[in-house]
Scaffold this active site. Structure first.
Site, mmCIF file in Angstrom:
data_model
loop_
_atom_site.group_PDB
_atom_site.id
_atom_site.type_symbol
_atom_site.label_atom_id
_atom_site.label_comp_id
_atom_site.label_asym_id
_atom_site.label_seq_id
_atom_site.Cartn_x
_atom_site.Cartn_y
_atom_site.Cartn_z
ATOM 1 N N HIS A 149 11.700 -48.366 7.513
ATOM 2 C CA HIS A 149 10.335 -48.565 8.023
ATOM 3 C C HIS A 149 9.893 -49.987 7.682
ATOM 4 O O HIS A 149 10.240 -50.514 6.638
ATOM 5 C CB HIS A 149 9.369 -47.562 7.374
ATOM 6 C CG HIS A 149 8.090 -47.426 8.125
ATOM 7 N ND1 HIS A 149 7.050 -48.306 7.969
ATOM 8 C CD2 HIS A 149 7.706 -46.541 9.067
ATOM 9 C CE1 HIS A 149 6.069 -47.952 8.781
ATOM 10 N NE2 HIS A 149 6.434 -46.885 9.459
ATOM 11 N N ASP A 182 9.789 -39.980 12.007
ATOM 12 C CA ASP A 182 10.560 -39.486 13.157
ATOM 13 C C ASP A 182 11.771 -38.659 12.763
ATOM 14 O O ASP A 182 12.424 -38.071 13.634
ATOM 15 C CB ASP A 182 11.020 -40.686 14.003
ATOM 16 C CG ASP A 182 9.826 -41.383 14.631
ATOM 17 O OD1 ASP A 182 9.671 -42.595 14.446
ATOM 18 O OD2 ASP A 182 9.025 -40.687 15.272
HETATM 19 C C1 SDX Z 1 7.895 -45.694 13.702
HETATM 20 O O1 SDX Z 1 5.237 -49.550 12.147
HETATM 21 C C2 SDX Z 1 4.927 -48.304 12.119
HETATM 22 O O2 SDX Z 1 4.019 -47.901 11.445
HETATM 23 C C3 SDX Z 1 5.761 -47.405 13.026
HETATM 24 C C4 SDX Z 1 5.526 -45.906 12.879
HETATM 25 C C5 SDX Z 1 4.158 -45.491 13.354
HETATM 26 O O3 SDX Z 1 3.658 -44.462 12.898
HETATM 27 O O4 SDX Z 1 3.606 -46.178 14.289
HETATM 28 O O5 SDX Z 1 5.688 -45.520 11.517
HETATM 29 C C6 SDX Z 1 6.510 -45.103 13.726
HETATM 30 O O6 SDX Z 1 8.201 -46.502 14.544
HETATM 31 C C7 SDX Z 1 8.825 -45.332 12.583
HETATM 32 C C8 SDX Z 1 10.198 -46.086 12.645
HETATM 33 C C9 SDX Z 1 11.105 -45.380 13.669
HETATM 34 N N1 SDX Z 1 12.286 -46.189 13.927
HETATM 35 C C10 SDX Z 1 13.525 -45.790 13.500
HETATM 36 O O7 SDX Z 1 13.716 -44.799 12.796
HETATM 37 C C11 SDX Z 1 14.665 -46.678 13.978
HETATM 38 C C12 SDX Z 1 15.617 -46.962 12.821
HETATM 39 N N2 SDX Z 1 14.921 -47.849 11.869
HETATM 40 C C13 SDX Z 1 15.151 -49.250 12.004
HETATM 41 O O8 SDX Z 1 15.510 -49.756 13.227
HETATM 42 C C14 SDX Z 1 14.254 -50.119 11.126
HETATM 43 O O9 SDX Z 1 14.235 -49.552 9.878
HETATM 44 C C15 SDX Z 1 12.825 -50.380 11.587
HETATM 45 C C16 SDX Z 1 12.795 -50.947 12.963
HETATM 46 C C17 SDX Z 1 12.000 -49.145 11.511
HETATM 47 C C18 SDX Z 1 12.217 -51.411 10.618
HETATM 48 O O10 SDX Z 1 12.941 -52.576 10.764
HETATM 49 P P1 SDX Z 1 12.546 -53.923 9.949
HETATM 50 O O11 SDX Z 1 11.351 -53.710 9.109
HETATM 51 O O12 SDX Z 1 12.508 -55.050 10.925
HETATM 52 O O13 SDX Z 1 13.722 -54.045 8.931
HETATM 53 P P2 SDX Z 1 15.027 -54.869 9.224
HETATM 54 O O14 SDX Z 1 15.518 -54.574 10.602
HETATM 55 O O15 SDX Z 1 14.755 -56.272 8.841
HETATM 56 O O16 SDX Z 1 16.074 -54.186 8.203
HETATM 57 C C19 SDX Z 1 16.191 -54.638 6.859
HETATM 58 C C20 SDX Z 1 17.623 -54.296 6.448
HETATM 59 C C21 SDX Z 1 18.659 -54.873 7.432
HETATM 60 O O17 SDX Z 1 19.870 -55.021 6.710
HETATM 61 P P3 SDX Z 1 20.213 -56.535 6.113
HETATM 62 O O18 SDX Z 1 20.153 -57.480 7.291
HETATM 63 O O19 SDX Z 1 19.144 -56.785 5.063
HETATM 64 O O20 SDX Z 1 21.604 -56.371 5.532
HETATM 65 O O21 SDX Z 1 17.801 -52.880 6.482
HETATM 66 C C22 SDX Z 1 18.761 -52.547 7.481
HETATM 67 C C23 SDX Z 1 18.859 -53.748 8.400
HETATM 68 O O22 SDX Z 1 20.135 -53.795 9.019
HETATM 69 N N3 SDX Z 1 18.244 -51.360 8.184
HETATM 70 C C24 SDX Z 1 18.991 -50.330 8.567
HETATM 71 C C25 SDX Z 1 18.101 -49.412 9.130
HETATM 72 N N4 SDX Z 1 16.852 -49.904 9.075
HETATM 73 C C26 SDX Z 1 16.942 -51.115 8.490
HETATM 74 N N5 SDX Z 1 20.333 -50.112 8.484
HETATM 75 C C27 SDX Z 1 20.772 -48.929 8.991
HETATM 76 N N6 SDX Z 1 19.971 -47.977 9.545
HETATM 77 C C28 SDX Z 1 18.638 -48.190 9.633
HETATM 78 N N7 SDX Z 1 17.850 -47.277 10.173
#
Ligand code: SDX
Length: 428
Positions: A307, A364
């Protein structure tokens, strides 16, 4: 802490005021930055460190896993309030008295009818159209049937627009599902509650009475509360920025629905179920999918995990996980997918990659398991998210307009070609 921030650029030091919120969040007010520094701006892709506004609607603390609507904890609201009460609280700022809530719902029921010509628009969609695309189009189409834009300075005009969309949106949601199923489009009843009408419009068969199940009503009511607002997330920021150009409420909401559709945002609840199904089909090999999620060469992410703000358990996920057990138990539904989900959660919570990055289950991860147990098709899951988020979008749009926020127009740092002469085509 002093109430100013100092910034040194080259030999010069600049001072900017600090803004402190009621929960002691601190921001640097850089309104004067570009003018004071002869053009220097900040840059922050994804706005991970940038506040877009000051808001009094929702407070969340990602480190502590706290979520409150207008100061009330999500745990209390999910347990003690119903969705329409929470919608009223988010939009108008206070929990309603019984009289206020009864009038709010009566006014919503007066508007819970859509122009029959909307059916012609629905008929034009192919049955396999994704419901989020249909819903975004139908919401935008409401503008055509309600052309006068909202005069936000008129409390009466604003209230009318609010009850209109609160009344019509559930009809559009239900009809989007019915269209896919080839079922007739019908209405609920003034004798039923807000959530009861949603379930009836979605599930009543044309040749049978629909028997409302209290377990389904309570489960959906709780899910809608848990999705109702979440401060400046992607779709809410979209609703605000579209509304900041003084585009209408319905047009702004339509844009928010499109933003929510993305699998990194609200579309994740559908992607979670598809991922869990794939893991189950793959013999429940969670280790393989954990490996894919950590492999930088593999675009696969563990959907429902991580998140932007929560670096602890999403408080909503805790409530939904508990509800999933209860609802499936009460409905007598055995769903092996729930076991796959729990196994995957256990594994991820012990995995160093996930621990280091503070990746926890989000809202989710478990919601789709309940929707599925309720008989809602997977491609409708994000539509249900939108149904819950509607009052939050309305509240945020209204606050932005009432505070007379300026039109949203970010700057950029240009990294393209410098000036160059045009070359005639026969000389290229
Ligand atoms: C919602 O913003 C809100 O409030 C949203 C929400 C709402 O109520 O409106 O809460 C609803 O959208 C919840 C989120 C649903 N999305 C998912 O479940 C999709 C999977 N999650 C990711 O894509 C990700 O965690 C995000 C998009 C939710 C957040 O991404 P960020 O904050 O941009 O974090 P990032 O992409 O910079 O990740 C940081 C690190 C990275 O690794 P490094 O580059 O540091 O090595 O964490 C890793 C990412 O690769 N990472 C994941 C991951 N999420 C982050 N690795 C594997 N699986 C994941 N799900």
């Amino acid at each position: 802490m002093s109430d100013i921030a100092k910034l040194q650029i080259g030999e010069k030091t600049y001072e900017f005021p600090l803004v402190k919120g009621t929960e002691n969040e601190t921001a640097i007010d850089i309104k004067a930055l570009r003018g004071a520094t002869d053009g220097v701006i900040t840059i922050d892709p994804g706005y991970k460190n940038t506040g877009s506004c000051q808001s009094a609607i929702t407070f969340l603390d990602g480190e502590k896993g706290i979520l409150r609507y207008r100061g009330y904890s999500i745990e209390e609201l999910a347990e003690k309030a119903d969705f329409l009460e929470v919608a009223y609280l988010l939009i108008f700022g206070e929990l309603p008295t019984k009289e206020q809530l009864d009038k709010f719902y009566a006014d919503i029921l007066d508007e819970a009818i859509v122009d029959d010509d909307i059916k012609k628009i629905i008929d034009a969609f192919p049955k396999n159209a994704h419901p989020m695309g249909v819903l975004s189009s139908l919401t935008s189409a409401l503008t055509a049937f309600n052309p006068s834009s909202v005069n936000v300075d008129s409390e009466e005009d604003m209230y009318k627009a609010i009850v209109k969309i609160m009344g019509k949106f559930p009809v559009l949601v239900a009809w989007t599902l019915r269209k896919k199923q080839g079922l007739p489009l019908h209405y609920g009843s003034r004798k039923l509650g807000y959530v009861e009408n949603i379930l009836t419009m979605m599930f009543q068969k044309p040749n049978d009475e629909y028997e409302l199940n209290p377990i389904m009503i309570n489960a959906l009511d709780k899910l809608l509360i848990l999705h109702a607002d979440h401060e400046q997330n992607c779709s809410t920021s979209t609703v605000r920025i579209v509304g900041s150009s003084h585009a209408g409420l319905f047009a702004s909401l339509s844009a928010g629905i499109s933003a929510l559709w993305g699998p990194l945002h609200g579309g994740a609840n559908q992607a979670v179920l598809e991922m869990l199904e794939a893991i189950k089909e793959d013999g429940g090999d969670t280790k393989k999918y954990m490996g894919k999620a950590k492999d930088k060469e593999d675009p696969f992410r563990l959907m429902g995990f991580g998140h932007r703000v929560y670096k602890n358990f999403d408080p909503r996920a805790k409530i939904i996980k508990k509800a999933a057990d209860e609802v499936l138990g009460d409905l007598g539904v055995e769903d092996p997918i729930l076991d796959v989900a729990k196994g995957l959660e256990r594994e991820a919570l012990e995995d160093q990659y996930f621990v280091d990055r503070k990746l926890y289950p989000n809202v989710d991860f478990y919601s789709g398991i309940i929707y599925r147990a309720m008989g809602i098709p997977v491609e409708m899951f994000t539509v249900m998210f939108a149904l819950g988020r509607l009052p939050g979008w309305i509240a945020q749009w209204r606050e932005m307009r009432l505070r007379k926020e300026p039109i949203g127009r970010p700057r950029q740092v240009y990294v393209g070609e410098n000036l160059r002469e045009f070359v005639e085509i026969d000389k290229r």
